[in-house]
Design a protein around this motif. Structure first.
Motif, short mmCIF file in Angstrom:
data_model
loop_
_atom_site.label_atom_id
_atom_site.label_comp_id
_atom_site.label_asym_id
_atom_site.label_seq_id
_atom_site.Cartn_x
_atom_site.Cartn_y
_atom_site.Cartn_z
N LYS A 107 0.85 -1.19 0.00
CA LYS A 107 0.00 0.00 0.00
C LYS A 107 0.89 1.24 0.00
O LYS A 107 1.78 1.38 0.84
N VAL A 108 0.62 2.14 -0.93
CA VAL A 108 1.43 3.36 -1.04
C VAL A 108 0.65 4.61 -0.66
O VAL A 108 1.23 5.68 -0.47
N ALA A 109 -0.66 4.50 -0.58
CA ALA A 109 -1.52 5.62 -0.18
C ALA A 109 -2.87 5.04 0.23
O ALA A 109 -3.12 3.84 0.04
N LYS A 110 -3.72 5.87 0.79
CA LYS A 110 -5.02 5.40 1.21
C LYS A 110 -5.81 4.86 0.02
O LYS A 110 -6.10 5.59 -0.94
N GLY A 111 -6.13 3.58 0.07
CA GLY A 111 -6.91 2.95 -1.00
C GLY A 111 -6.11 2.53 -2.21
O GLY A 111 -6.65 1.90 -3.11
N LEU A 112 -4.82 2.88 -2.29
CA LEU A 112 -4.01 2.60 -3.48
C LEU A 112 -2.88 1.62 -3.14
O LEU A 112 -2.11 1.85 -2.22
N SER A 113 -2.79 0.54 -3.94
CA SER A 113 -1.73 -0.45 -3.79
C SER A 113 -1.06 -0.67 -5.14
O SER A 113 -1.69 -0.55 -6.19
N VAL A 114 0.22 -0.99 -5.09
CA VAL A 114 0.96 -1.32 -6.30
C VAL A 114 1.68 -2.65 -6.07
O VAL A 114 1.90 -3.06 -4.92
#
Length: 428
Positions: free
Chosen positions: A162-169
């Protein structure tokens, strides 16, 4: 202790299935063989969707970014049984084969990342076809037998964070390896010796996949998911030798080689272009989910393979569209076991990109398309482990242009053992 013994047994069983991998599709003659579905049993039961889907205990072979949401260690082992009916304009035949689908382990790293490693078959070759030329008086003047076996497998590693709220890479890297043996035997009437062309190849190569997922919670606890993956173009190296020689059949049907007509080295490539998958989904956590997914890839190119030397096939661009989802009545039901069962269903429409010539001149090529309808069950065991069953009915190919139509029934089975490994226990 029982779980450790079961894991060891499944590991040994998976190695046995990999060594005995079989296939019965005539279309496995082309390229590197018939490609396996790179999805879990859970995904396959939902039409193959997965690029936008994530879960705290399920594996995901489509998008490495999904492992950012993993919260439990999961070991999973899958098996595929394929029942195939092959039909041409003049005949019909049934065949059955069983193969390993995957062997994988995934575990969380902290609260924002996850890792998965595993082994999967990529493709399988396993065909035996014959073509007879009548002599005009009720007999046969010439017969050719096409046969092949082998395939390609891969080991992979996937990482999501997870790199930000709600966002994964996520990132996935793999190494593919295998061997393929193709041959053509030709026997003419009233000639004691037959001729055989044999091609023995070894294939290997690496690839990289990038993925991303975004989810947003809406009103009424609804969750909107979006996902995409991009697989960088790569090549499988093809090396080996081909042989052309004459031989006589022994009394038991064995070959007795006589003269070698020619032999040469093979040094080519199977080039896989850039592939992209995008998808969207909507649902409620551990209640229901529905998703739509689209996959696209440019035309594959190949050099140094047996089928490509005689112009029997070509490749065009390929694409797939899938729709599916699941429904879980009540995850914590005590009185009714079937309320804790996960029910899955989906549909898949795929253009494989394979174009086959159905005439001797190889000037008229027909696309080989695939359509499947699937459904499945997730049967809960103790704690978080599950037995997953998937059923798929489908049709591939066509009898037009002197080709072959395949009607298949796939039964998939997996055992997912889920536990809280690598977590430090607290003592009150």
């Amino acid at each position: 202790m029982i779980k450790k013994i079961l894991v060891a047994f499944l590991l040994l069983t998976s190695v046995t299935f990999l060594a005995q991998r079989t296939n019965s599709s005539p279309y496995s003659y082309f390229g590197i063989g018939e490609e396996f579905s790179g999805t879990t049993v859970e995904q396959s039961s939902m039409g193959g969707i997965g690029v936008a889907f994530n879960h705290y205990k399920y594996l995901n072979f489509t998008n490495p970014a999904a492992y950012a949401d993993l919260r439990y260690t999961t070991y999973s082992f899958g098996i595929l049984n394929n029942n195939l009916t092959v039909k041409s304009n003049i005949s019909e035949q049934n065949a059955n084969s069983t193969s390993l689908s995957y062997l994988a382990l995934a575990f969380p790293i902290g609260n924002k990342a996850g890792l998965s490693i595993g082994l999967q078959p990529v493709s399988s070759v396993g065909y035996s076809l014959s073509n007879s030329i009548p002599d005009g008086i009720g007999g046969v003047s010439e017969i050719s037998v096409f046969a092949g076996d082998g395939g390609v497998s891969r080991v992979y590693g996937s990482f999501g964070i997870k790199v930000a709220k709600g966002l994964s890479v996520g990132l996935e890297a793999d190494y593919s390896f295998g061997n393929i043996d193709n041959s053509v035997i030709n026997q003419k009437a009233n000639i004691s010796l037959a001729t055989k062309y044999n091609e023995v190849t070894v294939l290997d190569g690496t690839s990289v996949k990038l993925g991303a997922q975004y989810q947003k919670e809406l009103k009424n606890k609804l969750i909107l998911n979006a996902g995409a993956t991009f697989k960088v173009g790569n090549s499988l190296n093809v090396t080996g030798n081909d042989y052309l020689y004459s031989f006589a059949f022994g009394a038991s049907g064995s070959e007795s080689p006589r003269d070698t007509v020619s032999t040469s080295e093979i040094n080519g490539k199977f080039n896989l272009p850039f592939k992209s998958i995008i998808g969207f989904g909507l649902g409620k956590q551990d209640k229901w989910y529905a998703g739509l997914e689209y996959e696209n890839q440019d035309a594959i190119s190949t050099t140094g393979l047996l089928a490509s030397t005689n112009g029997a096939y070509q490749y065009g661009s390929s694409n797939r569209i899938s729709f599916g989802g699941f429904y879980l009545p009540k995850i914590n039901s005590i009185s009714n076991y079937w309320n804790r069962v996960t029910y899955r269903a989906g549909v898949r429409l795929e253009k494989s990109g394979l174009l086959v010539g159905g005439s001797e001149t190889n000037t008229n090529f027909t696309p080989i398309d695939d359509f499947g309808i699937s459904f499945g069950l997730g049967l809960p065991l103790q704690r978080l482990s599950t037995v997953n069953m998937g059923f798929e009915f489908g049709k591939r190919g066509t009898i037009n242009n002197n080709l072959i139509e395949e009607n298949y029934f796939n039964f998939r089975l997996s055992l997912s053992l889920t536990d809280t490994w690598f977590i430090k226990r607290k003592i009150d």
